[in-house]
Design a protein around this motif. Sequence first.
Motif, PDB file in Angstrom:
ATOM      1  N   MET A   1       8.991   0.397 -15.593  1.00  0.00           N
ATOM      2  CA  MET A   1       9.471  -0.371 -14.429  1.00  0.00           C
ATOM      3  C   MET A   1      10.618   0.404 -13.792  1.00  0.00           C
ATOM      4  SD  MET A   1       8.937  -3.167 -12.702  1.00  0.00           S
ATOM      5  CE  MET A   1       8.054  -4.160 -13.908  1.00  0.00           C
ATOM      6  N   VAL A   2      10.525   0.547 -12.460  1.00  0.00           N
ATOM      7  CA  VAL A   2      11.567   1.300 -11.723  1.00  0.00           C
ATOM      8  C   VAL A   2      12.747   0.412 -11.434  1.00  0.00           C
ATOM      9  CG1 VAL A   2      12.031   2.612  -9.650  1.00  0.00           C
ATOM     10  CG2 VAL A   2       9.772   2.697 -10.667  1.00  0.00           C
ATOM     11  N   ASN A   3      13.898   0.956 -11.673  1.00  0.00           N
ATOM     12  CA  ASN A   3      15.139   0.255 -11.389  1.00  0.00           C
ATOM     13  C   ASN A   3      15.278   0.105  -9.894  1.00  0.00           C
ATOM     14  OD1 ASN A   3      18.107  -0.051 -10.816  1.00  0.00           O
ATOM     15  ND2 ASN A   3      18.110  -0.161 -13.055  1.00  0.00           N
ATOM     16  N   SER A   4      15.719  -1.118  -9.427  1.00  0.00           N
ATOM     17  CA  SER A   4      15.780  -1.424  -8.005  1.00  0.00           C
ATOM     18  C   SER A   4      16.857  -0.645  -7.279  1.00  0.00           C
ATOM     19  CB  SER A   4      16.011  -2.927  -7.793  1.00  0.00           C
ATOM     20  OG  SER A   4      17.225  -3.304  -8.413  1.00  0.00           O
ATOM     21  N   THR A   5      17.796  -0.156  -8.024  1.00  0.00           N
ATOM     22  CA  THR A   5      18.869   0.575  -7.338  1.00  0.00           C
ATOM     23  C   THR A   5      18.892   2.052  -7.710  1.00  0.00           C
ATOM     24  OG1 THR A   5      20.404  -0.030  -9.103  1.00  0.00           O
ATOM     25  CG2 THR A   5      20.327  -1.471  -7.179  1.00  0.00           C
ATOM     26  N   ASP A   6      18.244   2.418  -8.802  1.00  0.00           N
ATOM     27  CA  ASP A   6      18.289   3.823  -9.252  1.00  0.00           C
ATOM     28  C   ASP A   6      16.880   4.434  -9.096  1.00  0.00           C
ATOM     29  OD1 ASP A   6      18.828   6.238 -10.327  1.00  0.00           O
ATOM     30  OD2 ASP A   6      19.088   5.518 -12.391  1.00  0.00           O
TER      31      ASP A   6
ATOM     32  N   ASP B   1      11.680  -0.699   1.694  1.00  0.00           N
ATOM     33  CA  ASP B   1      11.872  -2.080   1.208  1.00  0.00           C
ATOM     34  C   ASP B   1      10.838  -2.983   1.859  1.00  0.00           C
ATOM     35  OD1 ASP B   1      12.645  -2.438   3.807  1.00  0.00           O
ATOM     36  OD2 ASP B   1      14.804  -2.624   3.360  1.00  0.00           O
ATOM     37  N   THR B   2      10.989  -4.256   1.643  1.00  0.00           N
ATOM     38  CA  THR B   2       9.974  -5.194   2.145  1.00  0.00           C
ATOM     39  C   THR B   2       9.941  -5.256   3.660  1.00  0.00           C
ATOM     40  OG1 THR B   2      11.608  -6.978   1.912  1.00  0.00           O
ATOM     41  CG2 THR B   2      10.041  -6.649   0.095  1.00  0.00           C
ATOM     42  N   ASP B   3      11.016  -4.785   4.305  1.00  0.00           N
ATOM     43  CA  ASP B   3      11.038  -4.740   5.775  1.00  0.00           C
ATOM     44  C   ASP B   3      10.675  -3.359   6.314  1.00  0.00           C
ATOM     45  OD1 ASP B   3      11.844  -7.392   5.975  1.00  0.00           O
ATOM     46  OD2 ASP B   3      13.963  -6.829   5.663  1.00  0.00           O
ATOM     47  N   ASN B   4      10.127  -2.583   5.424  1.00  0.00           N
ATOM     48  CA  ASN B   4       9.682  -1.224   5.777  1.00  0.00           C
ATOM     49  C   ASN B   4      10.828  -0.330   6.246  1.00  0.00           C
ATOM     50  OD1 ASN B   4       6.987  -1.813   5.123  1.00  0.00           O
ATOM     51  ND2 ASN B   4       6.515  -2.489   7.216  1.00  0.00           N
ATOM     52  N   ARG B   5      11.978  -0.612   5.627  1.00  0.00           N
ATOM     53  CA  ARG B   5      13.113   0.268   5.901  1.00  0.00           C
ATOM     54  C   ARG B   5      13.226   1.303   4.787  1.00  0.00           C
ATOM     55  NH1 ARG B   5      17.457  -4.363   6.947  1.00  0.00           N
ATOM     56  NH2 ARG B   5      16.545  -4.908   4.957  1.00  0.00           N
ATOM     57  N   ILE B   6      13.632   2.517   5.192  1.00  0.00           N
ATOM     58  CA  ILE B   6      13.738   3.621   4.224  1.00  0.00           C
ATOM     59  C   ILE B   6      14.940   3.358   3.338  1.00  0.00           C
ATOM     60  CG2 ILE B   6      14.080   6.109   3.912  1.00  0.00           C
ATOM     61  CD1 ILE B   6      12.791   6.491   6.693  1.00  0.00           C
ATOM     62  N   VAL B   7      14.692   3.344   2.009  1.00  0.00           N
ATOM     63  CA  VAL B   7      15.795   3.132   1.073  1.00  0.00           C
ATOM     64  C   VAL B   7      15.996   4.356   0.172  1.00  0.00           C
ATOM     65  CG1 VAL B   7      15.525   0.635   1.085  1.00  0.00           C
ATOM     66  CG2 VAL B   7      14.252   1.981  -0.593  1.00  0.00           C
TER      67      VAL B   7
ATOM     68  N   ASP C   1       7.990  -3.117  -8.070  1.00  0.00           N
ATOM     69  CA  ASP C   1       9.222  -3.928  -8.062  1.00  0.00           C
ATOM     70  C   ASP C   1       9.631  -4.316  -6.648  1.00  0.00           C
ATOM     71  OD1 ASP C   1       9.319  -3.760 -10.815  1.00  0.00           O
ATOM     72  OD2 ASP C   1      10.592  -1.959 -10.777  1.00  0.00           O
ATOM     73  N   GLY C   2       8.664  -4.660  -5.804  1.00  0.00           N
ATOM     74  CA  GLY C   2       8.941  -5.128  -4.462  1.00  0.00           C
ATOM     75  C   GLY C   2       9.177  -4.009  -3.474  1.00  0.00           C
ATOM     76  N   PHE C   3       9.115  -2.784  -3.907  1.00  0.00           N
ATOM     77  CA  PHE C   3       9.288  -1.646  -2.990  1.00  0.00           C
ATOM     78  C   PHE C   3       7.917  -0.972  -2.728  1.00  0.00           C
ATOM     79  CE2 PHE C   3      13.412  -2.186  -4.988  1.00  0.00           C
ATOM     80  CZ  PHE C   3      14.276  -2.082  -3.926  1.00  0.00           C
ATOM     81  N   LYS C   4       7.821  -0.396  -1.536  1.00  0.00           N
ATOM     82  CA  LYS C   4       6.613   0.376  -1.171  1.00  0.00           C
ATOM     83  C   LYS C   4       6.908   1.857  -1.476  1.00  0.00           C
ATOM     84  CE  LYS C   4       3.125  -0.367   1.348  1.00  0.00           C
ATOM     85  NZ  LYS C   4       1.813  -0.869   0.979  1.00  0.00           N
ATOM     86  N   ILE C   5       6.175   2.369  -2.385  1.00  0.00           N
ATOM     87  CA  ILE C   5       6.369   3.775  -2.779  1.00  0.00           C
ATOM     88  C   ILE C   5       5.308   4.622  -2.053  1.00  0.00           C
ATOM     89  CG2 ILE C   5       6.566   5.386  -4.710  1.00  0.00           C
ATOM     90  CD1 ILE C   5       8.555   3.030  -4.808  1.00  0.00           C
TER      91      ILE C   5
END
Length: 561
Positions: free
Chosen positions: A1-6, A21-27, A102-106
């Motif tokens: 599982m990927v860490n949401s912040t790391d 992220d869920t709003d398709n913003r680059i994180v 984890d809720g992110f689009k990779i």
Amino acid sequence: MVNSTDFSLYNNFAAAVLILDTDNRIVFKNMSFVKSFGSVKNLEKFSKYFSFDICMLDSENILNANPVTFAVESKESFSAQAVYQKSKDQFFYYAIKSFFADGFKILIFKNITSEILYEETEKKYTFIRQQYLSLAQENKRFADLQQSSQAQAVKLALMHRISNVIRESMDISKILNSTLKELFNLFGAVKVYYVKNEQNAFYVEHVYPSQFKNVIGEKADFSADTKKSVRDKKIKVRSCIKDYQNSENTFPAPVNRIIVPVTRLHDVLGVLIIYTNQKYFEESHSDVLHSVASQLGSAIVQASLFAQVKQKNEELETTLKELKETQIQLINSEKMASLGQLVAGVAHEINTPLGSINANNDILAKLIKKLDGSCNDKMLVENIDNINKIDKEAIKRISNIVKSLKRFVRLDESDLQLADINREIDLTLELIKHETKNKIQIVKNYAQLPEIKCYPNMLNQVFMNILINACQSIEKTGMITITTGFENNRLIVKIKDTGCGIDDSIKDKIFAAGTTTKKIGIGTGLGLAICQKIIEKHKGSISFTSQKNAGTEFKIEIPAG
């Protein structure tokens, strides 16, 4: 599982990674992404640099469809190959994958440019290789065709040269020599033989070059399999170190021996043997050799037939010549026999009354002697005595002519006899006195001659014929000069006239039967032909020289025996 912040783990990826992220913003962008695409802030703008390698036809908006948009908007895992245009002339291929974690689009961008280019290169290579192989096959076909054409050209040129020789000559030796020479040059041969088949035995008949002619006539023995190949009319090629099994000639190193049967229909006429250092025997050579052998076989048969016809013609010409000679001899014999019978009859008819006249002449001579003592008319007695003496001379003259005629046609003289040639010529002159009297001067240059063994009556015919011809060639008055001599144990008789001479057009055939210079009905054209045969019977020679309007001289030479 990927860490949401790391997301630092993704920096270990070789592929470029973009996390939304869920709003398709680059994180997050890993280092490979930044290195490949730079600092991307506007996803929509970034996506426009990508296009599908294969267009997605199920897109709602095909015009705005691009692989990054599909990857972002996809509710499920997504993968596609895309083309990235970095600049006007710079393109890269990427395999794009997207999934949720984890809720992110990779989004993972794997650079597959090298693989794509490799595949394309591989395809191009395969295509080029196929083209190359196809071209190589075409080149091989062309080379084979060229080789075949060259072989055909060589074959045709060779056939043409051999055909020319065959057309120009029926001399089998010349035909064989030309054929062997052509094969010698074609194969770069050491030597070439033609071996003739004589009742299933082979003998060397012709060689090229001529320096090997010492083997001509040798019997050539071959192995059983070679003989079988010859019988089967097949070309046999094998390595050898000598000409044939029983040959004493050896080569310094093995050479290829090519044996080519020369046939005509079902008959094996012989074989051609080519000795060459060439290691390879090509199929095209086989065709050439079969053609040469076939044409040579025909030429040999034709030349043989021509030789047979020529021999038959020569035999026929000889037979015809002998028949003509026999005919001439028969005509002459018949003529002399008839003349002999005629002379014998005439002599008898003349001698009977001549005997009476001669007896009366003798009686008259005795009466004149008695009258001379008792008659007073002395003038009358003298005149009667003179007339009686003239009659006596006339009787003697007639008697001599009859004797000369009888000697001239001596049919009983079939054997060689000793004769005085000067006397025989005088005998002939006596008989033709009517031709020369008051017209032709006879000049005799007689040498002291030994008696010659000959057929006198035959030689008299020769002298008579030449002298009569000489007389007839002198139109008004002229001279005939007769010269005799004896040199180197040979009798020489020359008869020269001052007549009209012999025309140049018939000089070469003057001794041929039927040749005459006289008018129709005067001559038969057999005289000189018979003369020549008579002189040849004496093993001598007869020749002449003649000049138009200046005269002719015949020269007769006869060995003394």
